[in-house]
Every structure is written in structure tokens, then in C-alpha cells.
Design an enzyme around this catalytic site. Sequence first.
Site, PDB file in Angstrom:
ATOM      1  CG  ASP A 261      27.506  50.722  38.679  1.00 24.81           C
ATOM      2  OD1 ASP A 261      28.352  51.595  38.939  1.00 24.81           O
ATOM      3  OD2 ASP A 261      27.427  49.627  39.301  1.00 24.81           O
TER       4      ASP A 261
ATOM      5  CG  HIS B  62      40.832  41.425  40.472  1.00 29.66           C
ATOM      6  ND1 HIS B  62      41.351  41.789  39.251  1.00 29.66           N
ATOM      7  CD2 HIS B  62      40.397  42.563  41.062  1.00 29.66           C
ATOM      8  CE1 HIS B  62      41.223  43.103  39.115  1.00 29.66           C
ATOM      9  NE2 HIS B  62      40.654  43.596  40.194  1.00 29.66           N
TER      10      HIS B  62
ATOM     11  CD  GLU C 276      30.998  48.922  39.144  1.00 30.49           C
ATOM     12  OE1 GLU C 276      31.203  50.155  39.095  1.00 30.49           O
ATOM     13  OE2 GLU C 276      29.934  48.400  39.537  1.00 30.49           O
TER      14      GLU C 276
HETATM   15  P1  GH3 Z   1      26.472  48.434  43.287  1.00 23.83           P
HETATM   16  O1  GH3 Z   1      25.409  47.418  42.982  1.00 23.83           O
HETATM   17  O2  GH3 Z   1      25.981  49.458  44.262  1.00 23.83           O
HETATM   18  O3  GH3 Z   1      27.002  49.078  42.042  1.00 23.83           O
HETATM   19  O4  GH3 Z   1      27.673  47.674  44.006  1.00 23.83           O
HETATM   20  P2  GH3 Z   1      29.091  47.306  43.420  1.00 23.83           P
HETATM   21  O5  GH3 Z   1      29.699  46.274  44.286  1.00 23.83           O
HETATM   22  O6  GH3 Z   1      28.968  46.954  41.977  1.00 23.83           O
HETATM   23  O7  GH3 Z   1      29.826  48.711  43.463  1.00 23.83           O
HETATM   24  P3  GH3 Z   1      31.216  49.170  44.043  1.00 23.83           P
HETATM   25  O8  GH3 Z   1      31.433  50.519  43.431  1.00 23.83           O
HETATM   26  O9  GH3 Z   1      31.237  49.068  45.545  1.00 23.83           O
HETATM   27  O10 GH3 Z   1      32.279  48.160  43.510  1.00 23.83           O
HETATM   28  C1  GH3 Z   1      32.840  48.224  42.241  1.00 23.83           C
HETATM   29  C2  GH3 Z   1      34.018  47.279  42.229  1.00 23.83           C
HETATM   30  O11 GH3 Z   1      34.556  47.135  40.914  1.00 23.83           O
HETATM   31  C3  GH3 Z   1      35.161  47.736  43.085  1.00 23.83           C
HETATM   32  C4  GH3 Z   1      36.398  47.493  42.239  1.00 23.83           C
HETATM   33  O12 GH3 Z   1      37.347  46.759  42.939  1.00 23.83           O
HETATM   34  C5  GH3 Z   1      35.890  46.699  41.074  1.00 23.83           C
HETATM   35  N1  GH3 Z   1      36.630  46.911  39.840  1.00 23.83           N
HETATM   36  C6  GH3 Z   1      36.851  48.084  39.208  1.00 23.83           C
HETATM   37  N2  GH3 Z   1      37.564  47.886  38.080  1.00 23.83           N
HETATM   38  C7  GH3 Z   1      37.825  46.552  37.997  1.00 23.83           C
HETATM   39  C8  GH3 Z   1      38.525  45.728  37.049  1.00 23.83           C
HETATM   40  O13 GH3 Z   1      39.076  46.184  36.049  1.00 23.83           O
HETATM   41  N3  GH3 Z   1      38.544  44.381  37.283  1.00 23.83           N
HETATM   42  C9  GH3 Z   1      37.946  43.845  38.377  1.00 23.83           C
HETATM   43  N4  GH3 Z   1      38.009  42.520  38.545  1.00 23.83           N
HETATM   44  N5  GH3 Z   1      37.294  44.593  39.294  1.00 23.83           N
HETATM   45  C10 GH3 Z   1      37.231  45.927  39.107  1.00 23.83           C
HETATM   46 MG    MG Z   2      28.326  48.446  40.608  1.00 20.41          MG
HETATM   47 MG    MG Z   3      30.231  51.669  40.090  1.00 13.08          MG
END
Ligand code: GH3
Ligand code: MG
Ligand code: MG
Length: 281
Positions: free
Chosen positions: A162, A175, A205
Site C-alpha cells: 500500500d 489527481h 493504491e
Molecule cells: P496510508 O499511508 O495510511 O495508506 O494513507 P493513504 O493516503 O495512502 O491512504 P488512503 O486510503 O486514505 O488514500 C488512498 C487514496 O488513493 C484515496 C483515493 O482517492 C486514491 N486513489 C485511489 N485510486 C486512485 C487512482 O486510480 N488514481 C488516483 N490519482 N488516486 C487514486
Molecule cells: Mg495508502
Molecule cells: Mg489503501
Amino acid sequence: MSPVSVLLVDDSASQRAVIAHRLEKGGFEVAVAIDGEDCLRVLGELRPDIVLLDVVMPGIDGWETLDRIRQTNGVPVIMLTARAEEIDRVRGLRAGADDYIGKPFQQDELEARIEAVMRRADLGRRDALTGLSNRRTFDEHLDSMLAQERKTGQPFALVIFDIDHFKSINDTQGHPEGDRVLQDVARIAARQLRAGEQIFRIGGEEFGIVIPGDGKTGVLVAERVRAAVQDEPREPRLPTLSAGVASFPHDATTREALFQAADLALYAAKQGGRNAVSLAA
Ligand code: GH3
Ligand code: MG
Ligand code: MG
């Protein structure tokens, strides 16, 4: 809509020229590779929509090339070969090919099959952003590993990665940059894999890697990937990764339980300050 891009892999220069010419006339964008190794190299650089793969080639043949493609890549593959006996077709489909065409073939059949494969295979099995196999393919792969290793008793490890604080990249850099980070992390992680190891994008992610061997082996691979992403010379710097590792049969014997064990280990790595690999307790 942009044209469909095809990677044509054939060791015969004359075959390549003929097929490429026909495809280009049909409106496809064509890249070529001259053998299996070349195909794998090109796939590290380009992201074609589909691969047309010859079977009989010097060096690594079409079967081995297909195996190696499937380690990292959910790209649809059509086997294209003079060896189209039933036994070859069955082998190709079982090995992860999406279709099989015997040479010689009609141009319109080839085009129709490319279109049909793209409709079927690409949407369901592959992650469009990174090109990696997706969550559904990951679940199927874990199930088939479990079925196989329950018989043989061989261990295998599951690593869940992750990205650390990924949300802040979206928030501060936008983004589109978040998307580029995901693509770069996927590419760098895939580059670290060896024979038999496979990577998938299993969530926004999050990435999963399945590795032959026990938990310690899983930790070594996870550590190699974590370090490679951290050391990548890139501006802005890539975020760090945290990983959880669990293994069959030591930690769990079902898909759900194995996933849960790896996820708990990941949680421990996050709690411990991130940028770390943690093995299931
Ligand atoms: P942690 O260290 O605890 O993992 O914190 P984090 O910020 O990585 O975790 P969190 O789960 O809060 O955030 C994951 C983010 O990933 C939220 C979401 O908007 C973003 N995300 C998910 N899929 C995609 C994608 O395909 N593209 C982009 N740009 N962002 C994405
Ligand atoms: Mg994360
Ligand atoms: Mg995550």
C-alpha cells in the site's frame, strides 16, 4: 478514439512485414518485436492494447513468452501460428492466451478476432491505468495457486503493498500526478520480479504479489520492491511503500484468511511508522 495499438511478435521478417502492412491498412497502429525476449523488452516500454504472438521462435518460444508476460501484464494476447492443431489451441488458451489463430488466416478474421478479444478480455481482467492484471484476475490466481499447492504442499507467499500517504499526492499535486505515481510504482515493482512471481493492482493504491516460497522469501521480495521504489531517481520523489506478507500454508489455507493475514501485517507496518515490510505474526 485513438487507434488500437498492436504489438506483433514474429521471428520471420517477411511475416512481420505482411501482417503489419495489412493491419496498418486496417487502421491499427503496429509495433513489432522480433522474438520473445524483444517482446518482453518492448512491453517494458510500450503499452499496446493487444499482443499478437507467434509460437515457434528461436530463444524463448511463444509459450514461455506468454508465461513471462502474464507475470506482470494483463494485456490481451492472441497466439498467431502455423501450429494450430487442437492440442496447441487448448494449450494456448489454458496458458492464458485470449485467442488463437492459425496461419494462414484471412485479414478480416484477424481484425474481427482482435476486436472481439478487446471487448471481452481487456475490460474484465486488466487494470487500464497501469496495465497490470486486476483484482478479479488476482482472486482467480490465488484460488488456482491454493488448489495447486494444496496438492503439492509447496508454500507460497502473498505480499500486499500500500502506498504511504498517497492521498496527499492527489491533494497537493493533483489527481493526474497521482495517476503517474501509480503507473511508475507499478512499473518499478514489476521490474523487480523474477520467474514465477506475479504482480496485480488489487485496489486504488494497493498491489498484490504472489511468490513461490515461504514467508521469509516473501519478505525478501517485498523488501526488494520497497527499496527499488524508494531509490528510484525521480522528481518529485516517489512516495514510500508499506507491505504485509503472509504465506500458505503457514499463516492460512484459504484465500480470505491469507488475504486477511497479509492485510493485518500491512496494518502493523503502517502502525510501526510506514516505509516497512511486516511478516504475519
Ligand atoms: P496510508 O499511508 O495510511 O495508506 O494513507 P493513504 O493516503 O495512502 O491512504 P488512503 O486510503 O486514505 O488514500 C488512498 C487514496 O488513493 C484515496 C483515493 O482517492 C486514491 N486513489 C485511489 N485510486 C486512485 C487512482 O486510480 N488514481 C488516483 N490519482 N488516486 C487514486
Ligand atoms: Mg495508502
Ligand atoms: Mg489503501
